[in-house]
Design an enzyme around this catalytic site. Structure first.
Site, short mmCIF file in Angstrom:
data_model
loop_
_atom_site.label_atom_id
_atom_site.label_comp_id
_atom_site.label_asym_id
_atom_site.label_seq_id
_atom_site.Cartn_x
_atom_site.Cartn_y
_atom_site.Cartn_z
N THR A 28 0.86 -1.21 0.05
CA THR A 28 0.15 -0.29 -0.50
C THR A 28 0.91 1.21 0.16
O THR A 28 1.87 1.22 1.22
CB THR A 28 -1.16 0.37 1.51
OG1 THR A 28 -1.63 -1.23 1.15
CG2 THR A 28 -1.71 1.26 1.72
N GLY A 29 0.66 2.29 -0.77
CA GLY A 29 1.35 3.51 -0.67
C GLY A 29 1.19 4.14 -1.96
O GLY A 29 1.16 3.93 -3.12
N THR A 31 4.66 4.63 -2.94
CA THR A 31 5.66 3.73 -4.23
C THR A 31 4.85 2.44 -4.73
O THR A 31 5.31 2.70 -6.02
CB THR A 31 6.71 4.18 -3.35
OG1 THR A 31 7.37 4.68 -2.34
CG2 THR A 31 8.05 3.17 -4.06
N ASP A 82 6.16 -3.90 -0.97
CA ASP A 82 5.30 -2.66 -0.49
C ASP A 82 6.52 -1.43 0.25
O ASP A 82 7.71 -1.95 -0.11
CB ASP A 82 5.30 -2.86 1.55
CG ASP A 82 4.10 -2.37 1.68
OD1 ASP A 82 3.02 -1.37 1.41
OD2 ASP A 82 3.20 -3.42 2.84
N ASP A 85 7.91 3.70 6.12
CA ASP A 85 7.91 4.89 7.03
C ASP A 85 9.51 4.85 6.43
O ASP A 85 9.60 6.17 7.18
CB ASP A 85 7.15 5.33 7.52
CG ASP A 85 5.75 5.11 7.60
OD1 ASP A 85 5.06 5.20 5.77
OD2 ASP A 85 5.13 4.35 7.81
N LYS A 95 6.14 0.37 9.41
CA LYS A 95 5.04 0.43 8.32
C LYS A 95 3.69 0.99 9.03
O LYS A 95 3.59 1.08 10.12
CB LYS A 95 5.11 -0.69 8.12
CG LYS A 95 6.13 -1.06 6.71
CD LYS A 95 6.37 -2.52 5.53
CE LYS A 95 4.28 -2.12 5.61
NZ LYS A 95 4.47 -1.05 4.18
N GLU A 104 -1.39 -5.66 5.68
CA GLU A 104 0.57 -5.20 5.23
C GLU A 104 1.72 -6.66 5.57
O GLU A 104 1.99 -7.20 5.15
CB GLU A 104 1.21 -4.00 4.89
CG GLU A 104 0.29 -3.17 4.67
CD GLU A 104 1.28 -1.85 4.44
OE1 GLU A 104 1.20 -0.96 3.82
OE2 GLU A 104 1.89 -1.28 5.20
C1 A5P Z 1 0.48 2.45 3.95
O1 A5P Z 1 -0.26 1.54 5.63
C2 A5P Z 1 2.49 2.05 4.73
O2 A5P Z 1 2.56 1.27 5.47
C3 A5P Z 1 2.93 2.10 3.67
O3 A5P Z 1 3.03 1.29 3.02
C4 A5P Z 1 4.55 3.18 4.32
O4 A5P Z 1 3.56 4.38 4.16
C5 A5P Z 1 5.06 3.70 2.47
O5 A5P Z 1 4.10 4.37 1.98
P1 A5P Z 1 4.78 5.18 1.03
O6 A5P Z 1 5.14 4.36 -0.61
O7 A5P Z 1 3.62 6.24 0.53
O8 A5P Z 1 6.06 6.48 1.40
#
Ligand code: A5P
Length: 221
Positions: A28-29, A31, A82, A85, A95, A104
């Site tokens: 998720t996110g 990236t 994935d 953070d 995360k 996740e």
């Molecule tokens: C989601 O809950 C998070 O664990 C994301 O995988 C994490 O924040 C990385 O997100 P970005 O790729 O948006 O930085």
């Protein structure tokens, strides 16, 4: 290279590690969005991919890119991808900025290889330096959990931005952000999950491979 460009390059690189017809865990996110979009382009050209998504956002990425959605009941992906953070020098992670930590972790810990896609802003000397550790907590346990974790850090119930009241996770629970420096990630990960009412926490200590960019070149460790 700016942060967004790094995310894009890392996402595209990660997509190249996925073979036609492969089943992956899709994180998720912002990236992994680039990874999913890169797979979407290949799907337009005739390839096929299958993913176990880790959130509603990840499910949307599959829908938008025509990636077939499957579950852990049917497949155990060899590779999960994935973002994170924070990453410490031993490749322990925080995360859950997006609240998707529980799914996740279930999917990331099931896969044989866990690839973590990180721009340079994610590297820290010690976990807890820039981000809190999110805990997914049963709503009825919020007070007892906050009481327990106040002994080790500063907990804040995550508030929604486009709704009044707390964030409700994809699993129907609250997210409590725990601000604290993490001295022993493995120990803390287990300890936090031992508190009744905590469903999962955002410290990830399983072995992983990081994909980042060093001096404008992709670096896999
Ligand atoms: C989601 O809950 C998070 O664990 C994301 O995988 C994490 O924040 C990385 O997100 P970005 O790729 O948006 O930085």
């Amino acid at each position: 290279m700016n942060k967004e460009k790094q995310k894009e390059e890392i996402g595209k690189y990660a997509a190249q590690l996925i073979k036609d017809e492969e089943v992956i865990g899709l994180g998720t996110g912002s990236t992994v969005k680039y990874l999913a979009n890169a797979l979407g382009k290949r799907i337009e050209e005739g390839e096929k991919f299958y993913a176990v998504p880790t959130s509603y956002q990840s499910t949307q990425l599959c829908i938008n890119n025509k990636i077939n959605i499957v579950t852990l009941h049917e497949f155990t992906p060899e590779k999960a991808f994935d973002g994170a953070d924070e990453v410490d020098p031993s490749k322990n992670l925080i995360k859950g900025r997006g609240g998707a930590l529980t799914q996740e972790k279930i999917i990331g810990y099931s896969a044989k290889d866990f690839f973590v896609l990180i721009d340079n802003s994610k590297f820290v000397k010690q976990l807890g330096s820039k981000f809190p550790v999110p805990l997914e907590v049963l709503p009825l346990a919020q007070t007892s959990v906050i009481k327990r974790i106040s002994e080790i850090g500063n907990p804040i119930l995550r508030e929604a931005k486009a709704k009044d009241g707390p964030v409700i996770s994809d699993n129907g629970n609250f997210i409590i952000d725990l601000w604290m420096k993490i001295d022993n990630p493995k120990k803390r990960e287990v300890e936090l999950n031992n508190i009744p009412g905590v469903i999962e926490n955002g410290i990830f200590t399983r072995k992983c491979k990081t994909i980042s960019i060093v001096d404008d070149v992709i670096d896999v460790k």
